[in-house]
Design an enzyme around this catalytic site. Structure first.
Site, PDB file in Angstrom:
ATOM      1  N   GLN A 130      32.660   7.146  13.721  1.00  0.00           N
ATOM      2  CA  GLN A 130      31.690   8.090  13.208  1.00  0.00           C
ATOM      3  C   GLN A 130      31.912   9.539  13.875  1.00  0.00           C
ATOM      4  OE1 GLN A 130      27.861   7.577  14.835  1.00  0.00           O
ATOM      5  NE2 GLN A 130      26.831   8.538  12.863  1.00  0.00           N
ATOM      6  N   SER A 133      28.311  13.782  16.493  1.00  0.00           N
ATOM      7  CA  SER A 133      28.254  14.708  17.646  1.00  0.00           C
ATOM      8  C   SER A 133      29.417  15.632  17.864  1.00  0.00           C
ATOM      9  CB  SER A 133      27.772  13.794  18.915  1.00  0.00           C
ATOM     10  OG  SER A 133      26.596  13.248  18.727  1.00  0.00           O
ATOM     11  N   SER A 165      32.502   6.836  19.178  1.00  0.00           N
ATOM     12  CA  SER A 165      32.614   5.532  19.646  1.00  0.00           C
ATOM     13  C   SER A 165      33.841   4.695  18.996  1.00  0.00           C
ATOM     14  CB  SER A 165      31.385   4.565  19.174  1.00  0.00           C
ATOM     15  OG  SER A 165      30.349   4.790  19.873  1.00  0.00           O
ATOM     16  N   GLU A 247      22.124   3.622  11.123  1.00  0.00           N
ATOM     17  CA  GLU A 247      22.653   3.663  12.317  1.00  0.00           C
ATOM     18  C   GLU A 247      21.692   3.102  13.497  1.00  0.00           C
ATOM     19  OE1 GLU A 247      25.038   6.284  15.792  1.00  0.00           O
ATOM     20  OE2 GLU A 247      23.767   7.357  14.243  1.00  0.00           O
ATOM     21  N   GLU A 377      13.507  10.343  23.436  1.00  0.00           N
ATOM     22  CA  GLU A 377      12.817  11.309  23.190  1.00  0.00           C
ATOM     23  C   GLU A 377      12.456  12.063  21.858  1.00  0.00           C
ATOM     24  OE1 GLU A 377      13.877  10.885  27.523  1.00  0.00           O
ATOM     25  OE2 GLU A 377      15.085  11.214  25.610  1.00  0.00           O
TER      26      GLU A 377
END
Length: 393
Positions: A130, A133, A165, A247, A377
């Protein structure tokens, strides 16, 4: 006997006859997981189990048969999972293609894209990673800067991804790229390409656990056909959000543990032993494990309800965030307890006695669970706003 009762009996008999003994042992680490791919490395029993399940479409039991799935109804899929759990059958295939890309392709892909990629995912022939990020676009993913410039029938891609990953082991990548700088969200496209394409390179990131599942991934003038865009150009954010829900559902599944045995209880019994009444000898740890098991069982039932609601189109869009957060916390607690149950042996790092520090390394790895797939968060903020309807601070 009803049709579902017949299906359950036949499924149990088939699984019992075809699942190798090695595939009913507890999963002890990443090496015990079958990822498939172009150049797979199989442990005993893995290929036999993968081939058997793929032949029935049961690696993706609820996908349509024309795409390599089993064509099972939600009720039949649930029965299959229950019977696998009863017999302690391992998952035949772990795949980001199954858990993330597949659902996105089923919803947004063209028929040509579905026929090209989904059967290969179902058979474990291609391993996916994927590309989301970036160094300056993590929780604020829409700030991504990896560019895709049109050139004829292709895009030329330049940029960098991080925390990718298993990028160094993957065959293909599903990637978010910026195709329009004018709009933060409506200038992103979702595109697929082969990791062997010239200009793609990876570099592992060493973690505190000593393992390196994550990579930096670099794109240097990577040429990709426009036909590989999933959904519409500049509308990839819609695909990205849909995939993120799956995900987070996948990550939440860590809270459920494994279908093949209970390493937590097995480890505690082996290390601490039983008292005169046949119970775990440490009463404090026994109570902690009991509380954990109750919470895990409740989470499992909530997970089943969520999956049913998701398939019926009744799930709240924020529910994956709730599941991801609680599943993450459960998995972290599980490994905390495994360390406590292991005593001083669990602190060993490299000796054969400690399986090369497997317990300690796995415990350290769980610390990333609250970051990957969106930080805890961020998930709590989503739950507060969209489920609890709390005002912004």
């Amino acid at each position: 006997m009803t049709d579902l009762e017949t299906f359950r009996a036949e499924t149990r008999a088939w699984l019992d006859a075809h699942c190798p003994a090695e595939m009913r042992e507890p999963v002890r680490g990443d090496a015990d997981i079958c990822w498939g791919g172009r150049n797979p490395s199989f442990k005993p029993g893995q290929k036999q189990w993968l081939d058997a399940m793929a032949s029935r479409g049961w690696t993706v039991p609820d996908w349509p048969t024309q795409y390599g799935g089993g064509g099972l109804s939600p009720a039949e899929t649930k029965i299959l999972r229950e019977e696998m759990a009863t017999l302690k059958c391992r998952s035949p295939l772990n795949s980001f293609g199954i858990s993330m890309l597949g659902p996105a392709l089923l919803k947004y892909g063209t028929e040509e894209q579905k026929l090209e990629h989904l059967p290969k995912i179902a058979r474990g022939e291609i391993r996916w990673c994927q590309g989301y990020s970036e160094p300056n676009a993590g929780s604020d993913l829409a700030s991504l800067a990896t560019s895709a410039i049109e050139e004829g029938n292709d895009f030329i891609i330049n940029g960098q991804k991080v925390w990718t990953s298993y990028a160094d082991k993957a065959d293909w990548i599903f990637c978010l790229v910026r195709t329009d700088k004018a709009d933060k969200h409506n200038g992103i496209s979702f595109i697929l390409f082969d990791m062997a394409t010239p200009g793609v390179s990876t570099r592992p990131i060493l973690l505190i656990s000593g393992y390196s599942p994550f990579c930096e991934t670099f794109f240097d003038n990577v040429r990709v056909p426009k036909a590989n865009v999933v959904g519409k150009i500049n509308k990839g954010w819609d695909v990205a959000k849909y995939l993120l829900g799956h995900e987070r559902e996948m990550i939440s599944g860590m809270g459920l543990g494994t279908t093949s045995g209970n390493p937590l209880i097995e480890g505690a019994l082996a290390t601490i032993g039983l008292d005169a009444d046949g119970r775990l000898a440490d009463p404090l740890l026994r109570a902690q494990i009991a509380l954990f098991e109750v919470r895990a069982r409740a989470f499992g039932m909530m997970s089943e309800r969520f999956i049913d609601e998701l398939k019926a189109g009744q799930a709240d869009p924020a529910q994956p965030s709730m599941m991801k957060y609680y599943g993450t916390e459960l998995n972290k607690t599980r490994h905390e307890l495994m360390m406590a149950a292991g005593g001083s042996d669990a602190l060993e790092w490299e000796s054969e006695r400690s399986d090369q520090g497997g317990a300690a390394r796995a415990w350290l790895r769980t610390k990333a669970n609250s970051i990957e797939g969106g930080t805890s968060e961020v998930q709590l903020n989503i739950v507060a706003k969209r489920i609890l309807d709390l005002p912004s601070a």
